[in-house]
Design a protein around this motif. Structure first.
Motif, PDB file in Angstrom:
ATOM      1  N   ARG A 114      -3.948   0.944  12.206  1.00  0.00           N
ATOM      2  CA  ARG A 114      -5.057   1.881  12.422  1.00  0.00           C
ATOM      3  C   ARG A 114      -6.211   1.617  11.472  1.00  0.00           C
ATOM      4  O   ARG A 114      -7.377   1.793  11.824  1.00  0.00           O
ATOM      5  N   ALA A 115      -5.903   1.194  10.250  1.00  0.00           N
ATOM      6  CA  ALA A 115      -6.954   0.945   9.260  1.00  0.00           C
ATOM      7  C   ALA A 115      -7.897  -0.171   9.699  1.00  0.00           C
ATOM      8  O   ALA A 115      -9.068  -0.183   9.311  1.00  0.00           O
ATOM      9  N   PHE A 116      -7.401  -1.085  10.523  1.00  0.00           N
ATOM     10  CA  PHE A 116      -8.232  -2.197  10.970  1.00  0.00           C
ATOM     11  C   PHE A 116      -8.804  -1.987  12.370  1.00  0.00           C
ATOM     12  O   PHE A 116      -9.434  -2.875  12.922  1.00  0.00           O
ATOM     13  N   ARG A 117      -8.572  -0.811  12.935  1.00  0.00           N
ATOM     14  CA  ARG A 117      -9.110  -0.491  14.257  1.00  0.00           C
ATOM     15  C   ARG A 117     -10.337   0.399  14.073  1.00  0.00           C
ATOM     16  O   ARG A 117     -10.225   1.523  13.586  1.00  0.00           O
ATOM     17  N   PRO A 118     -11.522  -0.087  14.439  1.00  0.00           N
ATOM     18  CA  PRO A 118     -12.738   0.722  14.273  1.00  0.00           C
ATOM     19  C   PRO A 118     -12.623   2.064  15.000  1.00  0.00           C
ATOM     20  O   PRO A 118     -12.192   2.133  16.138  1.00  0.00           O
ATOM     21  N   ALA A 140       0.815  -1.219   0.000  1.00  0.00           N
ATOM     22  CA  ALA A 140       0.000   0.000   0.000  1.00  0.00           C
ATOM     23  C   ALA A 140       0.845   1.264   0.000  1.00  0.00           C
ATOM     24  O   ALA A 140       0.333   2.361  -0.243  1.00  0.00           O
ATOM     25  N   GLY A 141       2.141   1.125   0.318  1.00  0.00           N
ATOM     26  CA  GLY A 141       3.012   2.285   0.368  1.00  0.00           C
ATOM     27  C   GLY A 141       2.775   3.150   1.604  1.00  0.00           C
ATOM     28  O   GLY A 141       2.876   4.377   1.550  1.00  0.00           O
ATOM     29  N   VAL A 142       2.443   2.477   2.714  1.00  0.00           N
ATOM     30  CA  VAL A 142       2.195   3.181   3.973  1.00  0.00           C
ATOM     31  C   VAL A 142       3.000   2.515   5.081  1.00  0.00           C
ATOM     32  O   VAL A 142       3.652   1.502   4.862  1.00  0.00           O
ATOM     33  N   SER A 143       2.943   3.066   6.281  1.00  0.00           N
ATOM     34  CA  SER A 143       3.645   2.463   7.410  1.00  0.00           C
ATOM     35  C   SER A 143       2.819   1.321   8.002  1.00  0.00           C
ATOM     36  O   SER A 143       1.600   1.233   7.780  1.00  0.00           O
ATOM     37  N   GLN A 144       3.479   0.477   8.774  1.00  0.00           N
ATOM     38  CA  GLN A 144       2.784  -0.637   9.435  1.00  0.00           C
ATOM     39  C   GLN A 144       1.756  -0.104  10.424  1.00  0.00           C
ATOM     40  O   GLN A 144       0.683  -0.665  10.572  1.00  0.00           O
ATOM     41  N   SER A 145       2.051   1.000  11.083  1.00  0.00           N
ATOM     42  CA  SER A 145       1.103   1.562  12.045  1.00  0.00           C
ATOM     43  C   SER A 145      -0.157   2.071  11.347  1.00  0.00           C
ATOM     44  O   SER A 145      -1.253   2.016  11.907  1.00  0.00           O
ATOM     45  N   SER A 181      -7.932   8.769   7.072  1.00  0.00           N
ATOM     46  CA  SER A 181      -8.752   9.278   5.974  1.00  0.00           C
ATOM     47  C   SER A 181      -9.383   8.103   5.219  1.00  0.00           C
ATOM     48  O   SER A 181      -8.789   7.028   5.117  1.00  0.00           O
ATOM     49  N   PRO A 182     -10.592   8.316   4.695  1.00  0.00           N
ATOM     50  CA  PRO A 182     -11.257   7.242   3.935  1.00  0.00           C
ATOM     51  C   PRO A 182     -10.419   6.761   2.753  1.00  0.00           C
ATOM     52  O   PRO A 182     -10.414   5.574   2.435  1.00  0.00           O
ATOM     53  N   THR A 183      -9.692   7.669   2.119  1.00  0.00           N
ATOM     54  CA  THR A 183      -8.853   7.303   0.973  1.00  0.00           C
ATOM     55  C   THR A 183      -7.728   6.367   1.398  1.00  0.00           C
ATOM     56  O   THR A 183      -7.475   5.346   0.749  1.00  0.00           O
ATOM     57  N   LEU A 184      -7.071   6.714   2.498  1.00  0.00           N
ATOM     58  CA  LEU A 184      -5.966   5.894   2.998  1.00  0.00           C
ATOM     59  C   LEU A 184      -6.473   4.539   3.483  1.00  0.00           C
ATOM     60  O   LEU A 184      -5.864   3.501   3.225  1.00  0.00           O
ATOM     61  N   ARG A 185      -7.625   4.549   4.178  1.00  0.00           N
ATOM     62  CA  ARG A 185      -8.214   3.291   4.656  1.00  0.00           C
ATOM     63  C   ARG A 185      -8.529   2.377   3.472  1.00  0.00           C
ATOM     64  O   ARG A 185      -8.241   1.186   3.490  1.00  0.00           O
ATOM     65  N   ALA A 186      -9.097   2.938   2.408  1.00  0.00           N
ATOM     66  CA  ALA A 186      -9.433   2.156   1.220  1.00  0.00           C
ATOM     67  C   ALA A 186      -8.180   1.578   0.573  1.00  0.00           C
ATOM     68  O   ALA A 186      -8.168   0.423   0.123  1.00  0.00           O
ATOM     69  N   LYS A 187      -7.118   2.362   0.535  1.00  0.00           N
ATOM     70  CA  LYS A 187      -5.840   1.911  -0.047  1.00  0.00           C
ATOM     71  C   LYS A 187      -5.303   0.703   0.721  1.00  0.00           C
ATOM     72  O   LYS A 187      -4.866  -0.295   0.135  1.00  0.00           O
TER      73      LYS A 187
END
Length: 90
Positions: free
Chosen positions: A24-28, A15-20, A33-39
């Motif tokens: 966060r993307a999987f923590r409700p 995804a080209g992002v950090s592990q953290s 941002s919605p864009t980053l979460r979708a990525k």
């Protein structure tokens, strides 16, 4: 031949992002941002990644799991107690 499990680091790399950020993307409710979460979700889906609940529990110091040992669920009292306990826990 054993297949290596996909990790959050693998998802982050794709995804080209950090592990953290993956965490966060999987923590409700986590701020992302919605864009980053979708990525992150797209990368996870492409790799077949699902968060490991046991690993998360070890990091947080609690798993949310409850263990019950019962020697005879055929006994009416134990079955009733187990039923009441499981309803209370839910």
């Amino acid at each position: 031949m054993s297949r290596r499990l996909v990790t959050s680091n693998d998802v982050a790399r794709l995804a080209g992002v950090s592990q953290s950020t993956v965490s966060r993307a999987f923590r409700p409710g986590a701020p992302l941002s919605p864009t980053l979460r979708a990525k992150v979700e797209q990368a996870a889906a492409a790799l077949g990644y699902t968060p490991n609940a046991f690993a998360r529990g070890m990091i947080r110091g609690h798993s949310g799991l409850v263990g019950v040992v019962v020697d005879d669920l055929q006994h009416p009292l134990q079955a009733a107690l187990f039923d009441a306990l499981s309803r209370a826990i839910e």
